[in-house]
Write an enzyme that holds these catalytic residues in place. Structure first.
Site, PDB file in Angstrom:
ATOM      1  N   LYS A   1       7.311  -3.835  -2.831  1.00 61.42           N
ATOM      2  CA  LYS A   1       6.880  -5.180  -3.243  1.00 61.42           C
ATOM      3  C   LYS A   1       5.423  -5.088  -3.718  1.00 61.42           C
ATOM      4  O   LYS A   1       4.516  -4.870  -2.924  1.00 61.42           O
ATOM      5  CB  LYS A   1       6.963  -6.166  -2.060  1.00 61.42           C
ATOM      6  CG  LYS A   1       6.534  -7.587  -2.467  1.00 61.42           C
ATOM      7  CD  LYS A   1       5.556  -8.147  -1.465  1.00 61.42           C
ATOM      8  CE  LYS A   1       4.849  -9.408  -1.878  1.00 61.42           C
ATOM      9  NZ  LYS A   1       4.256  -9.471  -3.198  1.00 61.42           N
TER      10      LYS A   1
ATOM     11  N   GLY B   1      -4.231  -3.974   1.938  1.00 63.96           N
ATOM     12  CA  GLY B   1      -4.642  -5.326   1.560  1.00 63.96           C
ATOM     13  C   GLY B   1      -5.659  -5.868   2.548  1.00 63.96           C
ATOM     14  O   GLY B   1      -6.460  -5.118   3.114  1.00 63.96           O
TER      15      GLY B   1
ATOM     16  N   GLU C   1      -4.072  -0.163   5.694  1.00 64.63           N
ATOM     17  CA  GLU C   1      -5.376   0.174   5.113  1.00 64.63           C
ATOM     18  C   GLU C   1      -6.000  -1.146   4.674  1.00 64.63           C
ATOM     19  O   GLU C   1      -5.526  -1.783   3.746  1.00 64.63           O
ATOM     20  CB  GLU C   1      -5.170   1.137   3.934  1.00 64.63           C
ATOM     21  CG  GLU C   1      -6.407   1.945   3.629  1.00 64.63           C
ATOM     22  CD  GLU C   1      -7.433   1.107   2.904  1.00 64.63           C
ATOM     23  OE1 GLU C   1      -8.425   0.689   3.552  1.00 64.63           O
ATOM     24  OE2 GLU C   1      -7.242   0.829   1.729  1.00 64.63           O
TER      25      GLU C   1
ATOM     26  N   CYS D   1     -11.676  -1.165  -1.833  1.00 60.27           N
ATOM     27  CA  CYS D   1     -11.866  -1.207  -0.378  1.00 60.27           C
ATOM     28  C   CYS D   1     -13.025  -0.311   0.020  1.00 60.27           C
ATOM     29  O   CYS D   1     -13.614  -0.485   1.080  1.00 60.27           O
ATOM     30  CB  CYS D   1     -10.580  -0.822   0.344  1.00 60.27           C
ATOM     31  SG  CYS D   1      -9.784   0.588  -0.384  1.00 60.27           S
TER      32      CYS D   1
ATOM     33  N   GLU E   1     -16.080  -8.974   4.211  1.00 63.72           N
ATOM     34  CA  GLU E   1     -15.680  -8.342   2.949  1.00 63.72           C
ATOM     35  C   GLU E   1     -15.585  -9.422   1.862  1.00 63.72           C
ATOM     36  O   GLU E   1     -14.758 -10.327   1.958  1.00 63.72           O
ATOM     37  CB  GLU E   1     -14.330  -7.637   3.114  1.00 63.72           C
ATOM     38  CG  GLU E   1     -13.963  -6.831   1.890  1.00 63.72           C
ATOM     39  CD  GLU E   1     -12.646  -6.072   2.041  1.00 63.72           C
ATOM     40  OE1 GLU E   1     -11.658  -6.671   2.502  1.00 63.72           O
ATOM     41  OE2 GLU E   1     -12.610  -4.881   1.675  1.00 63.72           O
TER      42      GLU E   1
HETATM   43  P1  NDP Z   1      -3.423  -9.805   0.644  1.00 62.36           P
HETATM   44  O1  NDP Z   1      -3.597  -9.000   1.866  1.00 62.36           O
HETATM   45  O2  NDP Z   1      -3.103 -11.268   0.826  1.00 62.36           O
HETATM   46  O3  NDP Z   1      -2.231  -9.213  -0.271  1.00 62.36           O
HETATM   47  C1  NDP Z   1      -1.976  -7.831  -0.450  1.00 62.36           C
HETATM   48  C2  NDP Z   1      -0.465  -7.618  -0.597  1.00 62.36           C
HETATM   49  O4  NDP Z   1       0.213  -8.090   0.562  1.00 62.36           O
HETATM   50  C3  NDP Z   1       0.159  -8.395  -1.758  1.00 62.36           C
HETATM   51  O5  NDP Z   1       1.281  -7.664  -2.241  1.00 62.36           O
HETATM   52  C4  NDP Z   1       0.627  -9.675  -1.087  1.00 62.36           C
HETATM   53  O6  NDP Z   1       1.648 -10.345  -1.800  1.00 62.36           O
HETATM   54  C5  NDP Z   1       1.135  -9.113   0.235  1.00 62.36           C
HETATM   55  N1  NDP Z   1       1.130 -10.062   1.368  1.00 62.36           N
HETATM   56  C6  NDP Z   1       0.245 -11.040   1.646  1.00 62.36           C
HETATM   57  N2  NDP Z   1       0.569 -11.667   2.803  1.00 62.36           N
HETATM   58  C7  NDP Z   1       1.679 -11.058   3.276  1.00 62.36           C
HETATM   59  C8  NDP Z   1       2.502 -11.245   4.414  1.00 62.36           C
HETATM   60  N3  NDP Z   1       2.241 -12.176   5.316  1.00 62.36           N
HETATM   61  N4  NDP Z   1       3.561 -10.428   4.590  1.00 62.36           N
HETATM   62  C9  NDP Z   1       3.838  -9.462   3.697  1.00 62.36           C
HETATM   63  N5  NDP Z   1       3.114  -9.246   2.576  1.00 62.36           N
HETATM   64  C10 NDP Z   1       2.036 -10.024   2.366  1.00 62.36           C
HETATM   65  O7  NDP Z   1      -4.676  -9.631  -0.265  1.00 62.36           O
HETATM   66  P2  NDP Z   1      -5.077 -10.508  -1.553  1.00 62.36           P
HETATM   67  O8  NDP Z   1      -4.468  -9.864  -2.722  1.00 62.36           O
HETATM   68  O9  NDP Z   1      -4.772 -11.961  -1.366  1.00 62.36           O
HETATM   69  O10 NDP Z   1      -6.641 -10.325  -1.511  1.00 62.36           O
HETATM   70  C11 NDP Z   1      -7.399 -11.020  -0.529  1.00 62.36           C
HETATM   71  C12 NDP Z   1      -8.484 -10.151   0.051  1.00 62.36           C
HETATM   72  O11 NDP Z   1      -7.901  -8.992   0.655  1.00 62.36           O
HETATM   73  C13 NDP Z   1      -9.461  -9.561  -0.931  1.00 62.36           C
HETATM   74  O12 NDP Z   1     -10.445 -10.484  -1.284  1.00 62.36           O
HETATM   75  C14 NDP Z   1      -9.976  -8.388  -0.139  1.00 62.36           C
HETATM   76  O13 NDP Z   1     -10.945  -8.806   0.787  1.00 62.36           O
HETATM   77  C15 NDP Z   1      -8.763  -7.894   0.578  1.00 62.36           C
HETATM   78  N6  NDP Z   1      -8.068  -6.793  -0.148  1.00 62.36           N
HETATM   79  C16 NDP Z   1      -8.250  -5.514   0.258  1.00 62.36           C
HETATM   80  C17 NDP Z   1      -7.680  -4.490  -0.447  1.00 62.36           C
HETATM   81  C18 NDP Z   1      -7.869  -3.090  -0.055  1.00 62.36           C
HETATM   82  O14 NDP Z   1      -7.867  -2.224  -0.932  1.00 62.36           O
HETATM   83  N7  NDP Z   1      -7.967  -2.792   1.221  1.00 62.36           N
HETATM   84  C19 NDP Z   1      -6.864  -4.714  -1.640  1.00 62.36           C
HETATM   85  C20 NDP Z   1      -6.672  -6.112  -1.951  1.00 62.36           C
HETATM   86  C21 NDP Z   1      -7.257  -7.089  -1.220  1.00 62.36           C
HETATM   87  P3  NDP Z   1       1.283 -11.464  -2.914  1.00 62.36           P
HETATM   88  O15 NDP Z   1       0.469 -10.777  -3.953  1.00 62.36           O
HETATM   89  O16 NDP Z   1       2.619 -11.889  -3.394  1.00 62.36           O
HETATM   90  O17 NDP Z   1       0.525 -12.550  -2.203  1.00 62.36           O
END
Ligand code: NDP
Length: 484
Positions: free
Chosen positions: A171, A224, A244, A278, A375
């Protein structure tokens, strides 16, 4: 505008409704993807379960050959896919090509693992007994990926998952489904059999949560936000979970550092990928003696960075991923000003379309301010002063995250003290906080999560170690009891 499909059990599958993926530089929709739901996750889990016996029994070198083919196709398609990454995600073209290159490197690296997948052999405490370990697949695994490395992060998960013999439900982030779709197409072309890779698009609230809770899924790999990672931990039951979750990565600049090097590294770490890595540098911890000179050079150079669409050759810094990210970055600038930090440059979005934000530097930041702890995931750099190395390391460690870190110094002793004492999964010496190579482990400590991806340790997330005892003594031997 083209409408794409999901890929489940070897078939292309649509849905009742669709969502748009947006070019963040123009705010225009570029493609439509199905709004998948729980039913599609059920279908994908069923297909992945059916495909598991065949794939897990395929000899690993043969699985590796398919990964090698995927790397070869990606190499041929690199330019086109790089432009797509720059368009859909927004990063500038050299970085977007680097994103695809990282996927190529990852597939090649794990292709080679098909001929290794080492376990151990070891001794036995008993006579006529042989002991060893082997790697077995976890089973059906869910891969949930973010948007900031839309080809590299899926590759980091897909390649080790597949070479270890797992079948997959992938996904992608709803911000970058088109890059993910292209990756799936490459795998199909490379010869991945039906049901081995299943691709389900749609929102976190249905597709994401259904994957996390699905009883047929044995393993999850997520990159994420920390909030989502915590939610997954609470809701995944007894699945094997890899997380991560980002960072608040510091660069310490000592008074004996080469400042020209430090300035280059800080700008690259803080404003590369518009601060959306990240491992992005979000804190500079600068020795008071050199802080004024360092700041003056940083601000001059940050003001020269040219904002623009990722695909445009003259752009140094692309847009943020979406409006929410642009608003969040603006909100943090307000928080920093209210907390008493001094805004030296940037601090707002430029006029016009696109989710751009100007490279922003704050001075007079104290370690307890929110801009020094949380962050932001945007182009915002907080600069904090210090007098001794011990104080600098304490400041570096004063956040909940622990992913990457760096020190610029001319003194080998300071470098080794930092290596030993900074609480992070990665420490760079005289180099920025970004720049992971795929054959080395990547991951963090503390609130970043403790998973290691990439490198040989990347196999651990997608395999279970099985221990084998072979007794050829012809009698019952009892460990711990037959010791004399
Ligand atoms: P999220 O953690 O919300 O999303 C990352 C992925 O997880 C996406 O595919 C999202 O789907 C999915 N997701 C979100 N919530 C759930 C859940 N409850 N169960 C299963 N899957 C889920 O990050 P965002 O993209 O909203 O970014 C928000 C913040 O996260 C950023 O500002 C940053 O601080 C951090 N981030 C960190 C990253 C890293 O590299 N460690 C990468 C991206 C974000 P969908 O897109 O459909 O919502």
């Amino acid at each position: 505008m083209a409408a794409y499909k999901m890929y489940i059990g070897g078939e292309w599958v649509g849905a009742d409704s669709y969502f748009d993926t947006i070019d963040p530089a123009t705010e225009k929709a570029i493609a439509r993807f199905p709004l998948g739901d729980r039913k599609h996750v059920d279908m994908a889990a069923g297909a992945a379960k059916d495909a598991l016996p065949g794939w897990s029994r395929t000899p690993p070198p043969k699985r590796g050959l398919i990964l090698q083919k995927a790397a070869d196709i990606l190499r041929i398609e690199k330019e086109r896919l790089g432009r797509l990454v720059a368009t859909e995600m927004g990063k500038v073209l050299p970085e977007a090509l680097g994103d695809v290159q990282e996927a190529i490197d990852t597939f090649e690296y794990f292709a080679g693992e098909g001929r290794r997948l080492y376990g151990h052999t070891t001794t036995s405490e008993l006579k006529d007994k042989f002991c060893m370990t082997i790697r077995r697949p976890v089973g059906v695994v869910g891969l949930i990926t973010p948007w900031n490395f839309p080809t590299a992060i899926p590759a980091w998960k897909l390649a080790p998952a597949l070479v270890c013999g797992n079948t997959v439900i992938f996904k992608p982030s709803s911000d970058t489904p088109l890059c993910a779709y292209e990756m799936v197409k490459v795998l199909i072309k490379a010869g991945v059999p039906p049901g081995v890779v299943n691709f389900v698009t749609g929102p976190a609230s249905s597709v994401g949560e259904a994957i996390v809770k699905h009883p047929e899924i044995e393993g999850l790999s997520f990159t994420g936000s920390k909030a989502t990672g915590e939610w997954i931990t609470k809701n995944a039951g007894l699945k094997k979970v890899g997380l991560e979750l980002g960072g608040k990565n510091p660069i310490i600049v000592m008074d004996d550092a080469r400042l020209d090097l430090a300035v280059d590294g800080i700008l690259w770490g803080a404003f590369g990928t518009t601060g959306q890595r990240c491992t992005a540098t979000s804190r500079v911890i600068a020795h008071q003696k050199i802080k004024p000179r360092l700041l003056s050079a940083l601000v001059t150079r940050a003001r020269m960075l040219r904002l623009g669409p990722g695909v445009q050759k003259t752009s140094d810094v692309g847009p943020l991923i979406n409006k929410a990210a642009q608003e969040k970055t603006g909100k943090y600038v307000g928080i920093g000003i209210n907390e008493g930090a001094k805004l030296l440059c940037g601090g707002n979005k430029p006029a016009g379309r696109g989710f751009f934000f100007k490279p922003t530097i704050f001075d007079d930041v104290s370690p307890d301010m929110r801009i020094a702890r949380e962050e932001i995931f945007g182009p915002v750099l907080s600069v904090i002063g210090f007098d001794t190395l011990d104080e600098a390391i304490d400041i570096a460690n004063s956040v909940e995250y622990g992913l990457s870190s760096s020190i610029y110094t001319g003194d080998i002793g300071s470098a080794f003290r930092a290596i030993e004492r900074i609480e992070s999964g990665i420490t760079y010496i005289n180099s920025s906080t970004i720049g992971a190579e795929v054959h080395l482990p990547f991951g963090g400590v503390k609130g970043t999560g403790h998973t290691r991806e990439a490198g040989i340790h990347g196999l651990d997330e997608f395999s279970n170690i099985k221990t084998i005892y072979i007794d050829y003594s012809g009698k019952l031997q009892k460990a711990q009891i037959d010791v004399d």
